[in-house]
Each structure stands twice: as C-alpha cells, then as structure tokens.
Design a protein around this motif. Structure first.
Motif, PDB file in Angstrom:
ATOM      1  N   GLU A  43      -6.539 -12.174   0.758  1.00  0.00           N
ATOM      2  CA  GLU A  43      -5.675 -10.894   0.992  1.00  0.00           C
ATOM      3  C   GLU A  43      -4.627 -11.324   2.170  1.00  0.00           C
ATOM      4  OE1 GLU A  43      -9.234  -7.570   1.268  1.00  0.00           O
ATOM      5  OE2 GLU A  43      -8.892  -8.820   3.052  1.00  0.00           O
ATOM      6  N   ILE A  44      -4.449 -12.405   2.690  1.00  0.00           N
ATOM      7  CA  ILE A  44      -3.411 -12.687   3.639  1.00  0.00           C
ATOM      8  C   ILE A  44      -2.061 -12.655   2.636  1.00  0.00           C
ATOM      9  CG2 ILE A  44      -2.469 -14.358   5.241  1.00  0.00           C
ATOM     10  CD1 ILE A  44      -5.179 -15.220   5.713  1.00  0.00           C
ATOM     11  N   PRO A  45      -1.316 -11.379   3.129  1.00  0.00           N
ATOM     12  CA  PRO A  45       0.133 -11.479   2.217  1.00  0.00           C
ATOM     13  C   PRO A  45       1.204 -12.400   2.530  1.00  0.00           C
ATOM     14  CG  PRO A  45       0.198  -9.811   3.949  1.00  0.00           C
ATOM     15  CD  PRO A  45      -1.225 -10.605   3.939  1.00  0.00           C
ATOM     16  N   ASN A  46       2.095 -12.809   1.619  1.00  0.00           N
ATOM     17  CA  ASN A  46       3.098 -13.499   2.011  1.00  0.00           C
ATOM     18  C   ASN A  46       4.104 -12.728   2.607  1.00  0.00           C
ATOM     19  OD1 ASN A  46       2.228 -15.860   0.490  1.00  0.00           O
ATOM     20  ND2 ASN A  46       3.906 -15.900  -0.962  1.00  0.00           N
ATOM     21  N   ALA A  47       4.566 -13.515   3.597  1.00  0.00           N
ATOM     22  CA  ALA A  47       5.718 -12.537   4.339  1.00  0.00           C
ATOM     23  C   ALA A  47       6.843 -12.012   3.430  1.00  0.00           C
ATOM     24  CB  ALA A  47       6.458 -13.594   5.235  1.00  0.00           C
ATOM     25  N   ASP A  48       7.292 -10.631   3.822  1.00  0.00           N
ATOM     26  CA  ASP A  48       8.250 -10.181   2.968  1.00  0.00           C
ATOM     27  C   ASP A  48       9.751 -10.499   3.596  1.00  0.00           C
ATOM     28  OD1 ASP A  48      10.082  -8.583   1.687  1.00  0.00           O
ATOM     29  OD2 ASP A  48       8.694  -6.974   1.337  1.00  0.00           O
ATOM     30  N   TYR A  49      10.301 -11.661   3.226  1.00  0.00           N
ATOM     31  CA  TYR A  49      11.672 -12.048   3.742  1.00  0.00           C
ATOM     32  C   TYR A  49      12.637 -11.217   3.084  1.00  0.00           C
ATOM     33  CZ  TYR A  49       9.176 -16.158   4.624  1.00  0.00           C
ATOM     34  OH  TYR A  49       8.295 -17.133   5.342  1.00  0.00           O
ATOM     35  N   SER A  50      12.618 -10.079   2.092  1.00  0.00           N
ATOM     36  CA  SER A  50      13.365  -9.157   2.008  1.00  0.00           C
ATOM     37  C   SER A  50      13.721  -7.962   3.132  1.00  0.00           C
ATOM     38  CB  SER A  50      13.256  -8.478   0.632  1.00  0.00           C
ATOM     39  OG  SER A  50      12.295  -7.681   0.637  1.00  0.00           O
ATOM     40  N   LEU A  51      12.915  -7.831   3.869  1.00  0.00           N
ATOM     41  CA  LEU A  51      13.048  -7.153   5.007  1.00  0.00           C
ATOM     42  C   LEU A  51      14.026  -7.545   6.047  1.00  0.00           C
ATOM     43  CD1 LEU A  51       9.083  -6.440   5.803  1.00  0.00           C
ATOM     44  CD2 LEU A  51      11.035  -4.808   5.078  1.00  0.00           C
ATOM     45  N   LEU A  52      14.271  -8.749   6.011  1.00  0.00           N
ATOM     46  CA  LEU A  52      15.376  -9.543   7.031  1.00  0.00           C
ATOM     47  C   LEU A  52      16.832  -9.098   6.500  1.00  0.00           C
ATOM     48  CD1 LEU A  52      14.009 -13.280   7.451  1.00  0.00           C
ATOM     49  CD2 LEU A  52      13.608 -11.242   8.972  1.00  0.00           C
ATOM     50  N   PRO A  53      17.473  -8.453   7.661  1.00  0.00           N
ATOM     51  CA  PRO A  53      18.962  -7.898   7.066  1.00  0.00           C
ATOM     52  C   PRO A  53      19.763  -9.085   6.879  1.00  0.00           C
ATOM     53  CG  PRO A  53      18.361  -7.271   9.513  1.00  0.00           C
ATOM     54  CD  PRO A  53      16.953  -8.120   8.903  1.00  0.00           C
ATOM     55  N   GLY A  54      20.774  -9.167   6.325  1.00  0.00           N
ATOM     56  CA  GLY A  54      21.981 -10.243   6.313  1.00  0.00           C
ATOM     57  C   GLY A  54      21.520 -11.535   5.437  1.00  0.00           C
ATOM     58  N   ASP A  55      22.270 -12.568   5.650  1.00  0.00           N
ATOM     59  CA  ASP A  55      22.073 -13.507   4.982  1.00  0.00           C
ATOM     60  C   ASP A  55      20.989 -14.203   5.409  1.00  0.00           C
ATOM     61  OD1 ASP A  55      22.439 -15.981   3.621  1.00  0.00           O
ATOM     62  OD2 ASP A  55      24.240 -16.223   3.980  1.00  0.00           O
ATOM     63  N   LYS A  56      19.840 -14.727   4.463  1.00  0.00           N
ATOM     64  CA  LYS A  56      18.537 -15.356   4.739  1.00  0.00           C
ATOM     65  C   LYS A  56      18.860 -16.571   5.216  1.00  0.00           C
ATOM     66  CE  LYS A  56      16.477 -11.852   3.039  1.00  0.00           C
ATOM     67  NZ  LYS A  56      17.532 -10.960   3.098  1.00  0.00           N
ATOM     68  N   PHE A  57      20.192 -17.248   5.055  1.00  0.00           N
ATOM     69  CA  PHE A  57      20.532 -18.552   5.443  1.00  0.00           C
ATOM     70  C   PHE A  57      20.630 -18.724   7.139  1.00  0.00           C
ATOM     71  CE2 PHE A  57      23.520 -22.123   6.128  1.00  0.00           C
ATOM     72  CZ  PHE A  57      22.767 -23.040   5.695  1.00  0.00           C
ATOM     73  N   GLU A  58      20.822 -17.334   7.546  1.00  0.00           N
ATOM     74  CA  GLU A  58      21.174 -17.229   9.130  1.00  0.00           C
ATOM     75  C   GLU A  58      19.690 -17.450   9.851  1.00  0.00           C
ATOM     76  OE1 GLU A  58      22.957 -13.761   9.838  1.00  0.00           O
ATOM     77  OE2 GLU A  58      24.539 -14.092   8.917  1.00  0.00           O
ATOM     78  N   TYR A  59      18.546 -17.491   9.052  1.00  0.00           N
ATOM     79  CA  TYR A  59      17.303 -17.328   9.846  1.00  0.00           C
ATOM     80  C   TYR A  59      16.816 -18.831   9.827  1.00  0.00           C
ATOM     81  CZ  TYR A  59      17.658 -12.352   9.610  1.00  0.00           C
ATOM     82  OH  TYR A  59      18.224 -11.078   9.766  1.00  0.00           O
ATOM     83  N   ARG A  60      15.781 -18.947  11.054  1.00  0.00           N
ATOM     84  CA  ARG A  60      15.082 -20.201  10.924  1.00  0.00           C
ATOM     85  C   ARG A  60      13.608 -19.879  10.585  1.00  0.00           C
ATOM     86  NH1 ARG A  60      13.340 -21.502  16.979  1.00  0.00           N
ATOM     87  NH2 ARG A  60      15.239 -20.766  17.490  1.00  0.00           N
ATOM     88  N   HIS A  63       0.792  -1.286  -0.001  1.00  0.00           N
ATOM     89  CA  HIS A  63       0.073   0.044  -0.101  1.00  0.00           C
ATOM     90  C   HIS A  63       0.855   1.227   0.092  1.00  0.00           C
ATOM     91  CE1 HIS A  63      -2.940  -3.121   0.899  1.00  0.00           C
ATOM     92  NE2 HIS A  63      -3.807  -2.108   0.585  1.00  0.00           N
ATOM     93  N   GLY A  64       2.114   1.129  -0.558  1.00  0.00           N
ATOM     94  CA  GLY A  64       2.811   2.314  -0.804  1.00  0.00           C
ATOM     95  C   GLY A  64       3.800   2.770   0.457  1.00  0.00           C
ATOM     96  N   ILE A  65       3.601   2.099   1.627  1.00  0.00           N
ATOM     97  CA  ILE A  65       4.121   2.733   2.852  1.00  0.00           C
ATOM     98  C   ILE A  65       5.730   2.176   2.768  1.00  0.00           C
ATOM     99  CG2 ILE A  65       4.245   2.608   5.197  1.00  0.00           C
ATOM    100  CD1 ILE A  65       1.249   2.514   4.814  1.00  0.00           C
ATOM    101  N   GLU A  66       6.615   2.892   3.189  1.00  0.00           N
ATOM    102  CA  GLU A  66       8.334   2.462   3.300  1.00  0.00           C
ATOM    103  C   GLU A  66       8.402   1.571   4.611  1.00  0.00           C
ATOM    104  OE1 GLU A  66      12.036   4.920   2.851  1.00  0.00           O
ATOM    105  OE2 GLU A  66      10.413   5.861   1.298  1.00  0.00           O
ATOM    106  N   VAL A  67       9.013   0.550   4.680  1.00  0.00           N
ATOM    107  CA  VAL A  67       9.102  -0.215   5.733  1.00  0.00           C
ATOM    108  C   VAL A  67      10.664  -0.826   5.935  1.00  0.00           C
ATOM    109  CG1 VAL A  67       8.285  -2.268   6.954  1.00  0.00           C
ATOM    110  CG2 VAL A  67       6.723  -1.169   5.240  1.00  0.00           C
ATOM    111  N   GLU A  68      10.962  -0.573   7.195  1.00  0.00           N
ATOM    112  CA  GLU A  68      12.375  -1.351   7.558  1.00  0.00           C
ATOM    113  C   GLU A  68      12.180  -2.109   8.673  1.00  0.00           C
ATOM    114  OE1 GLU A  68      16.277   0.800   6.924  1.00  0.00           O
ATOM    115  OE2 GLU A  68      14.856   2.382   6.814  1.00  0.00           O
ATOM    116  N   TYR A  69      13.037  -3.104   9.039  1.00  0.00           N
ATOM    117  CA  TYR A  69      12.992  -4.122  10.277  1.00  0.00           C
ATOM    118  C   TYR A  69      14.410  -3.897  10.945  1.00  0.00           C
ATOM    119  CZ  TYR A  69      12.999  -8.811  11.864  1.00  0.00           C
ATOM    120  OH  TYR A  69      13.111 -10.026  12.870  1.00  0.00           O
ATOM    121  N   ILE A  70      14.074  -4.156  12.086  1.00  0.00           N
ATOM    122  CA  ILE A  70      15.182  -4.245  12.982  1.00  0.00           C
ATOM    123  C   ILE A  70      14.848  -5.273  14.021  1.00  0.00           C
ATOM    124  CG2 ILE A  70      14.406  -2.388  14.218  1.00  0.00           C
ATOM    125  CD1 ILE A  70      17.312  -1.777  15.191  1.00  0.00           C
TER     126      ILE A  70
END
Ligand code: B12
Ligand code: SF4
Length: 491
Positions: A193-210, A69-76
């Motif tokens: 309408e349920i969106p897929n998770a946006d994994y691009s928000l996760l910082p670093g190498d995705k391999f590090e996540y569970r 919906h056009g909103i800028e999002v970052e994740y920490i």
C-alpha cells in the motif's frame, strides 16, 4: 471517487541559522570543503546536488495517497513559495505541516499564519517531532487542531473522511482524546500500500530539487539515540515494480549516471531484496548511480558485490563511537572490530568509497574516549579503509528516543528546551552527562574536529588554504547556475 475536500501540504525544508562563533564557523567550512574535495577527487562533483532544493518525502507520499482517494491536494514550500501561501490557503479545508525537531520553530509560525489567513481551516501537524511530543505540542500551540503520530497516510485519510468524528482514530491525537490516546496507536500501511511519492506536486522545474528514494520503511534495530526503530514499527519494503517506476521517473529528469541517494536506514538489510533490485535495475534499463547508508552487521562479500554491480558509488557507515562500551550502553549491537572488518570487505571487493559517521557525546564519553576515537580514525585513514569522516559529529538527544524521553536513566541531563539548538551541525550540546559538562564536551568536540581535519589534510597532502580555495572555485561555478538562485536565499 471524489471526496470534495481540499488539502494544502506545507513543507519547510529550511537550513536554519546555526550558533557558530568564528572558530567553529571556520571548522565547519573546512569540513565542508574536505567533503566536496573528496567527492571531486573520486570523480563525483556533488556540490550542485547539495545546493538544490530539498522536500519532505512523506508529504509527497501522503499527497499521493490522498489523491488516490479522490482528495484534491496542493503543495507549497517555505520560504520559496511563501508569496502564494495566503492565496493557496483560501479554498482549502486542511493544511498539513511537518517538521524534524530543530525545524519546528520555523513551522510553528506557519501554523499560526494558516489559521490567521483562513480561520476555518483544519491544521494538522505530523512527522518525527510531532510523533515524539503530541500532547505537549497541542497544549502549547492553540492554532493547531490535530497531531498525527507515526506513518501519516492512513490516519490523515481517515481523519478527513471522518468529518469530525476523530476520537477513536488510531494515530490521530486531538485535545479531546489526548489522555486516552496517549499510548500512540499507529496505523500502518502494508508494504504494497505504500504509495510512490507524487513528484508532480512539486512546483517548478523538477531539476531544481534534490531527489532521494526510499525503498524500505523502518529499521529492525533499536539504538537508544535514534527515533527510527521506534517510529516505523514494522520494517516494510515496497514492491520492486513500484520502485522501478520511481527510479525511471527520476532518471528521466536527470542525466544518465545521476547519483541518487537511497535513504533506507540500512540499504543492505535484505539480501533477497538486493538481488531483486539488481535484476530490476538491469531488466529495466536503469542507469542511475547510488549512494546509501550501511551498517557493518549487514555487510559481507556477496552484499558488497551486489552493491558494486548496481553502481553504488558511495556509502556512509555509522561508527557513532569507536568504544565498544559506549556502543553497548547506547543499544548499538556492534563493535569497532566489526566495523573494520566490513570496511576491509568493501575495499577488497568493490570501488565503493566509504565515509564514516561519528556521533560524539554519548553517555560514557570522556576525554580519553575522544582521543581513542581520533586514534581509530587515524588507523582507518592510514589503512585506506575510510575515505573521510562525515560532517555532523555532535550527539543530540532527540525527543522520541529513549535517550531524551528517559534521559536521566542514561545519565543525561537536558539543559536546553529551545528546539533550534537541537541541530547536530554545531558545537553547543543541549545536555551534560555524568562524565562531561556542556563546555567540556564542546571543547573536546572542537579538539576532535581539528585533529580529524589535520589527519585528512595530511592524508591528501592538502593545506587548509588549498582546500578552501578548491571549495570556493567549485562553489563559484555552481552559483553561476540559474537553477540554484532560489536556494541561495536561505543560506
Ligand atoms: C532524507 C533525510 C534527511 C534529508 C531530507 C529531509 C526531508 N526533508 O525529508 C536531509 C539531509 C535534508 C536531512 C536533514 C536533517 N535530518 Co534527516 N533524515 C532523513 C532520513 C534519512 C529519511 C527521511 C525520509 O525520507 N523518510 C521517509 C518518509 C516517507 O518519511 P517522512 O518524510 O518522515 O514522512 C512520513 C512520516 O514522518 C509522517 N509525516 C511526516 N510529515 C507529516 C506531516 C503530516 C501532517 C502527517 C499527518 C504525517 C507526516 O508520515 C509520512 C509518511 O508516512 C531520515 C531517517 C529515515 N531513514 O527515515 C532522517 C531523519 C528524519 N533526520 C533527522 C534529523 C535529526 C535531521 C537533522 C535535524 C540533523 C541535524 N543536522 O541536526 C537535519 C535537519 C535538516 C535541516 N533542514 O537543517 C531525524 C529526525 C528526528 C527528529 N526527531 O527530528 C531522522 C529520523 C534521522 C534519525 N534517525 O535521527 N534529513
Ligand atoms: S541508528 Fe541506524 S541502526 Fe540504529 S535504529 Fe537508527 S536507523 Fe536503525
């Protein structure tokens, strides 16, 4: 459409320090060692997965929805990226926080810091704990502007678009509408309408996540000790094409045959969905293995064969208690006989390994009922129906469940208001029942764990020393891996 608003998602997937004395600490260690031994024995070295970084799926679906919906999002993620917290907050309009109940004490100081670093920011808290106690949380925490109850995507977007006119928005609780909105109107997405998770928000190498995946939101059951049936309201299964897209995205990050955990409350709830899943799995070249949670009421031969065919390697089945009377009083429509029957079907028609969940201390629990549970577990292990018993065994009455919200009605007396102690991986009950004092339950739980450890060690012909040595040799291999260094900081 760009809305010109900036949002920071603040995750806090911490493993809190737990209240162990030397004895209970050793019990937990041996339990972990057994769990990993059983996985290893079954050809599944899961230690590497367990030690990866966790994330809150809902923050990533809210992030995806806001971005759509056009909103800028970052994740920490706290504590990993905490060094960037102040900087990331500077240009943001909203900071979104999430927590399960025992994690809230770690999140609250982050909410306060956000206001300190950027006094102009709007702070919003959502998720399971927020949904259970919105008014109390707002009253107690002045640094918090809004609580959002239930599913977060729509109310968050509506709040951001409302420019302060939030009083009548379903799901949005503020200090000014607290009493009017106390009946918690929820604002739900349709399944499509349920969106897929946006994994691009996760910082670093995705391999590090569970990674986990959730196909279905909600549960049709209403167990009195569980928030899920009440939280999600309607059961909704996402469209299969979206699920496949997510599966293939996860598959591209890991090796083929990576075991992905499905976090649906009951994966086998809908036979038609299972068939669609199977067809999509083979039509699209999905090669993942899976683990999932199951309930005996939703198991039969056809369902088990479907699970086997899509490579479900492991399932966790909720027994909670072997006493049918305790189950009835807990709103759980099931019986020990039914659980045993389901295990027999699984054993006969698949290679799926099953672990049982027990949850001890529910109203009606006595020394005799604990002994009965141990006897039942012995039977299931002896018959080869269960591979083992899963970790946390303590029942905790969590806010948002009838057993906390109306505790006295169920004969529960809450004795402790420190949320840190509402963690199941320990031995210190926050309550007593009409049958058992806090210390009685603690002692019985230690007795139960010791007996169940002995039964499992005997079954696999291992000593306590052997099992620990095996665990530590697996652990040392994993800890040499560079990708898990960050995670180690929180242990
Ligand atoms: C996967 C899972 C885990 C994983 C990962 C957790 C995570 N960070 O996501 C692990 C294994 C780590 C875990 C651990 C625990 N879990 Co858990 N877990 C789940 C499970 C199975 C799925 C969670 C999920 O992905 N849901 C789907 C996503 C889409 O939902 P969501 O992340 O909650 O987000 C949505 C809403 O909650 C809301 N929302 C969430 N955050 C925010 C923030 C804002 C600002 C807004 C507006 C909205 C919002 O909107 C989101 C999108 O709609 C649920 C049960 C279930 N099937 O739902 C239990 C569940 C969440 N866990 C629960 C509990 C209690 C725990 C433990 C505390 C158990 C314990 N040992 O005591 C531990 C604590 C972990 C720790 N750090 O020590 C409870 C929470 C109840 C409560 N009142 O807190 C649940 C509901 C299980 C239950 N029936 O009791 N868990
Ligand atoms: S315990 Fe399981 S079956 Fe019962 S309401 Fe919770 S998720 Fe559903």
């Amino acid at each position: 459409m760009s809305v010109n608003k900036k949002v920071l998602l603040v995750d806090c997937p911490v493993a809190p320090k737990l209240l162990y004395d030397d004895r209970t600490k050793e019990i937990m260690y041996v339990k972990k060692a057994i769990e990993f031994y059983l996985d290893f024995r079954g050809g599944r070295n899961m230690l590497e997965r367990k030690i990866k970084k966790s994330y809150t799926l809902g923050l990533l679906t809210i992030g995806a929805y806001l971005k759509e919906h056009g909103i800028e999002v970052e994740y920490i993620s706290f504590p990993f990226d905490y060094g960037r917290f102040e900087d990331l907050l500077k240009n943001k309009d909203y900071a979104l926080f999430t927590a399960m109940t025992p994690i809230y004490p770690y999140v609250r100081p982050l909410i306060q810091k956000a206001k300190e670093f950027n006094p102009g920011i709007t702070t919003i808290f959502g998720g399971y704990h927020a949904t259970a106690l919105p008014a109390q949380i707002l009253v107690e925490e002045p640094a918090l502007d809004y609580v959002i109850v239930g599913e977060g995507e729509k109310p968050t977007l509506n709040l951001i678009l409302s420019s302060g006119e939030s009083d009548d928005l379903p799901g949005v609780i503020s200090r000014s509408n607290m009493s009017k909105n106390r009946f918690k109107k929820f604002d739900l997405l349709t399944a499509d309408e349920i969106p897929n998770a946006d994994y691009s928000l996760l910082p670093g190498d995705k391999f590090e996540y569970r990674f986990n995946i959730q196909n279905t939101r909600g549960c049709p059951e209403r167990c009195l000790y569980c928030q899920n049936g009440f939280f999600w309201k309607k059961v909704r299964t996402r469209p299969i094409d979206k699920i496949v897209k997510e599966l293939l995205e996860i598959q591209s990050i890991f090796q083929p045959n990576f075991e992905l955990h499905i976090t649906d409350n009951i994966f086998t709830l809908d036979r038609k969905f299972l068939n669609d899943f199977k067809n999509a799995y083979y039509d699209n070249g999905v090669k993942l293995n899976f683990s999932c949670d199951i309930k005996a009421e939703y198991i039969d031969e056809e369902v088990v064969k479907l699970m086997d065919v899509i490579n479900v390697k492991k399932a966790w089945m909720g027994f909670e208690d072997s006493s049918d009377l305790i189950l009835v009083d807990s709103g759980r429509k099931n019986s020990f006989e039914n659980n045993t029957k389901a295990l027999k079907i699984i054993k006969e028609h698949s290679d799926i390994k099953v672990q049982g969940y027990w949850m001890l201390g529910l109203p009606g629990t006595t020394a005799e009922s604990i002994q009965y549970n141990i006897d039942c577990i012995k039977y299931l292990l002896d018959e080869g129906l269960l591979e083992g018993i899963s970790s946390d065994s303590l029942f905790v009455p969590l806010p948002g469940t009838p057993m906390y919200d109306m505790a006295t009605l169920y004969g529960i007396k809450i004795l402790d208001n420190d949320w840190l102690n509402y963690h199941r991986s320990q031995f210190f009950p926050v309550f007593e029942t009409e049958q058992l004092s806090r210390t009685d339950l603690r002692d019985l739980l230690i007795y139960f764990e010791e007996e169940v450890i002995t039964l499992q060690l005997k079954k696999y012909n291992m000593s306590r020393k052997d099992i620990i040595a095996h665990y530590e040799s697996l652990l040392s291999k994993v800890l040499d891996d560079e990708s898990v260094i960050l995670e180690k900081r929180i242990f």
